[in-house]
Design a protein around this motif. Structure first.
Motif, mmCIF file in Angstrom:
data_model
loop_
_atom_site.group_PDB
_atom_site.id
_atom_site.type_symbol
_atom_site.label_atom_id
_atom_site.label_comp_id
_atom_site.label_asym_id
_atom_site.label_seq_id
_atom_site.Cartn_x
_atom_site.Cartn_y
_atom_site.Cartn_z
ATOM 1 N N GLN A 173 40.393 -34.916 16.229
ATOM 2 C CA GLN A 173 38.963 -34.323 16.992
ATOM 3 C C GLN A 173 37.690 -35.167 16.292
ATOM 4 O OE1 GLN A 173 38.448 -32.423 19.615
ATOM 5 N NE2 GLN A 173 40.604 -32.398 19.804
ATOM 6 N N ARG A 174 37.814 -34.916 15.176
ATOM 7 C CA ARG A 174 36.734 -35.961 14.258
ATOM 8 C C ARG A 174 36.614 -37.330 14.617
ATOM 9 N NH1 ARG A 174 38.564 -32.778 9.884
ATOM 10 N NH2 ARG A 174 39.904 -34.622 9.030
ATOM 11 N N ASP A 175 37.853 -38.026 15.169
ATOM 12 C CA ASP A 175 37.727 -39.461 15.330
ATOM 13 C C ASP A 175 37.119 -39.474 16.923
ATOM 14 O OD1 ASP A 175 38.541 -42.198 15.536
ATOM 15 O OD2 ASP A 175 40.033 -41.418 17.047
ATOM 16 N N LEU A 176 37.534 -38.526 17.605
ATOM 17 C CA LEU A 176 36.997 -38.795 19.268
ATOM 18 C C LEU A 176 35.686 -38.240 19.383
ATOM 19 C CD1 LEU A 176 40.056 -36.890 20.908
ATOM 20 C CD2 LEU A 176 39.704 -39.322 20.977
ATOM 21 N N LYS A 177 34.951 -37.695 18.387
ATOM 22 C CA LYS A 177 33.610 -37.260 18.396
ATOM 23 C C LYS A 177 32.951 -38.150 17.718
ATOM 24 C CE LYS A 177 35.021 -32.365 19.287
ATOM 25 N NZ LYS A 177 34.812 -30.856 18.533
ATOM 26 N N SER A 178 33.468 -38.992 16.845
ATOM 27 C CA SER A 178 32.503 -39.890 15.859
ATOM 28 C C SER A 178 31.947 -40.975 16.717
ATOM 29 C CB SER A 178 33.445 -40.314 14.662
ATOM 30 O OG SER A 178 34.564 -41.126 15.139
ATOM 31 N N ALA A 179 30.819 -41.318 16.097
ATOM 32 C CA ALA A 179 30.132 -42.714 16.540
ATOM 33 C C ALA A 179 30.622 -43.648 15.515
ATOM 34 C CB ALA A 179 28.598 -42.446 16.368
ATOM 35 N N VAL A 180 31.945 -44.237 16.233
ATOM 36 C CA VAL A 180 32.320 -45.393 15.203
ATOM 37 C C VAL A 180 31.634 -46.675 15.274
ATOM 38 C CG1 VAL A 180 34.594 -46.700 15.027
ATOM 39 C CG2 VAL A 180 34.502 -44.697 15.953
ATOM 40 N N SER A 181 31.435 -47.306 13.994
ATOM 41 C CA SER A 181 30.920 -48.684 13.723
ATOM 42 C C SER A 181 31.785 -49.597 13.479
ATOM 43 C CB SER A 181 29.810 -48.439 12.920
ATOM 44 O OG SER A 181 29.009 -49.537 12.563
ATOM 45 N N TYR A 182 31.730 -50.498 14.261
ATOM 46 C CA TYR A 182 32.579 -51.847 13.865
ATOM 47 C C TYR A 182 32.134 -53.265 13.357
ATOM 48 C CZ TYR A 182 35.812 -48.872 16.981
ATOM 49 O OH TYR A 182 36.217 -47.864 17.446
ATOM 50 N N ASN A 183 32.596 -53.469 12.481
ATOM 51 C CA ASN A 183 31.956 -54.937 11.641
ATOM 52 C C ASN A 183 32.588 -56.082 12.307
ATOM 53 O OD1 ASN A 183 30.510 -52.993 10.015
ATOM 54 N ND2 ASN A 183 32.204 -52.739 8.834
ATOM 55 N N LEU A 217 38.364 -37.699 25.767
ATOM 56 C CA LEU A 217 38.282 -39.051 25.509
ATOM 57 C C LEU A 217 36.574 -39.269 25.265
ATOM 58 C CD1 LEU A 217 40.633 -40.615 28.121
ATOM 59 C CD2 LEU A 217 40.764 -40.829 25.802
ATOM 60 N N PRO A 218 36.457 -40.688 24.262
ATOM 61 C CA PRO A 218 34.923 -41.008 24.599
ATOM 62 C C PRO A 218 34.852 -41.970 25.755
ATOM 63 C CG PRO A 218 36.376 -42.271 22.974
ATOM 64 C CD PRO A 218 37.304 -41.141 23.504
ATOM 65 N N THR A 219 33.543 -42.215 26.032
ATOM 66 C CA THR A 219 33.387 -42.859 27.261
ATOM 67 C C THR A 219 32.863 -44.379 26.774
ATOM 68 O OG1 THR A 219 30.867 -42.263 27.213
ATOM 69 C CG2 THR A 219 32.588 -41.205 28.760
ATOM 70 N N HIS A 220 32.423 -44.515 25.478
ATOM 71 C CA HIS A 220 32.184 -45.929 24.990
ATOM 72 C C HIS A 220 32.758 -45.853 23.387
ATOM 73 C CE1 HIS A 220 28.513 -43.540 24.280
ATOM 74 N NE2 HIS A 220 28.581 -44.065 22.911
ATOM 75 N N ARG A 221 33.193 -47.038 23.092
ATOM 76 C CA ARG A 221 33.847 -47.244 21.961
ATOM 77 C C ARG A 221 34.024 -48.932 21.743
ATOM 78 N NH1 ARG A 221 37.541 -43.661 18.316
ATOM 79 N NH2 ARG A 221 35.905 -42.416 18.566
ATOM 80 N N GLY A 222 33.524 -49.616 20.503
ATOM 81 C CA GLY A 222 33.864 -50.740 20.438
ATOM 82 C C GLY A 222 33.220 -51.743 21.475
ATOM 83 N N LEU A 223 34.115 -52.480 21.882
ATOM 84 C CA LEU A 223 33.453 -53.306 23.168
ATOM 85 C C LEU A 223 33.540 -52.836 24.375
ATOM 86 C CD1 LEU A 223 35.158 -56.813 21.664
ATOM 87 C CD2 LEU A 223 32.698 -55.898 21.560
#
Length: 335
Positions: A173-183, A217-223
């Motif tokens: 749940q934390r992963d799905l809601k997090s604003a993930v930053s990719y390097n 599900l998130p609607t945006h993540r990564g590319l």
């Protein structure tokens, strides 16, 4: 139970850890052993080291054996078969002790522990084994599996139940809601697969699985970013689920706007269903405010009345009027 200082000393990821834990192990309670196993598993690779797995399989308490087995990768039943291009490296076959450890777990008296031996939840395994593995897997890995299992004819009920088991994990749940930053690009691409594969599955899945995915599900993540038009084209029960989400991304807001503003395209019944779900979400809002069902004659005014109060998106009041223009400007980068 171990105090925080003792637990840190025993589970510290350093060369002496195995020797220290082995020395303390016989005198520890079941609860303390679970603490140590959990602390070691919470390392960067989230796995059970072999030496700890071997020690735990000799335990009389089934819970200790299960706690270690849930994050252990058991060897294949047969000897490793290395690819032809690696044949000249003299790589070793599966060690005898790995085979013995696997055989011991596969013959355990606990069904939970026996299920941990499996690596392939989407073969012809029992649903129980899939639930055991779902509890121990990551989000993207499982969504890929769900997609293949749907194509292979698995039932909607079994797929939804396994996803429910996965979604109950706090870290998921934390992963799905997090604003993930990719390097880096490869990581960003991999992260975006959850959006691409997940929403493609929503569009074709059965009703139970579809609603669970649409809720999470998130609607945006990564590319990757799902276009509002693609969300708006989902079945009505998925749209109702999007309307009921407590926190809505800008893609979801735009998709709901598309539907509510175009009853001639999406149907009056669909628009009415979304209005009802939006009003229901407003009533259940966590801030405790009371909100009545919208009474506006126009669909956009309805959206403004309900969403502006409850979507929890900062600055939405000022942005909503220009949302259509923003979406058209961004449409070219949606995947």
């Amino acid at each position: 139970m171990l105090d925080e200082q003792s637990l840190e000393f025993l589970a510290r990821d350093a060369p002496l850890r195995q020797q220290v834990v082995e020395l303390a192990w016989p005198s520890l309670t079941v609860e303390s052993k679970l603490q140590i196993i959990n602390a070691i598993q919470n390392g960067p690779f989230k796995t059970t080291p072999t030496w700890l797995m071997q020690m735990c399989m000799d335990e009389s308490a089934p819970l200790v054996r299960y706690w270690a087995a849930r994050f252990y990768t058991f060897a294949d039943e047969h000897d490793r078969v290395w690819p032809a291009h690696l044949s000249g490296l003299n790589l070793p076959p599966t060690p005898r002790w790995e085979k013995e450890l696997r055989a011991k777990a596969a013959a355990d008296s606990s069904e939970l522990i026996r299920a941990c031996v499996s690596k392939t939840p989407w073969d012809n395994n029992a649903q129980f084994e899939r639930l055991v593995l779902a509890r121990n897997r990551g989000t993207l890995n499982w969504v890929h599996g769900l997609n293949k299992a749907f194509d292979d004819g698995f039932s909607d009920e079994d797929l939804a139940e396994s996803l429910h088991e996965l979604l109950a994990k706090p870290e998921v749940q934390r992963d799905l809601k997090s604003a993930v930053s990719y390097n880096d690009g490869p990581t960003a691409y991999y992260g975006g697969q959850l959006v691409i594969v997940g929403w493609a599955l929503v569009a074709k899945a059965g009703p139970k699985l579809r609603r669970l995915l649409a809720l999470s599900l998130p609607t945006h993540r990564g590319l990757a970013r799902i276009a509002p038009s693609a969300l708006a084209a989902l079945p009505v029960d998925a749209l109702e689920t999007l309307a009921f989400r407590a926190t809505k991304s800008e893609e979801i807001v735009a998709a709901l706007d598309l539907v509510l503003s175009s009853p001639e395209k999406y149907g009056e019944a669909t628009v009415k269903a979304l209005e009802e779900k939006l009003a229901m979400r407003a009533e259940y809002a966590s801030d405790g405010e009371e909100a009545s069902a919208p009474t506006s004659d126009t669909k956009k005014e309805t959206l403004a009345q309900v969403l502006n109060l409850k979507l929890q998106i900062g600055g939405l009041t000022e942005q909503l009027n220009g949302l259509q223009l923003q979406m058209r400007a961004k449409r070219g980068v949606f995947l």
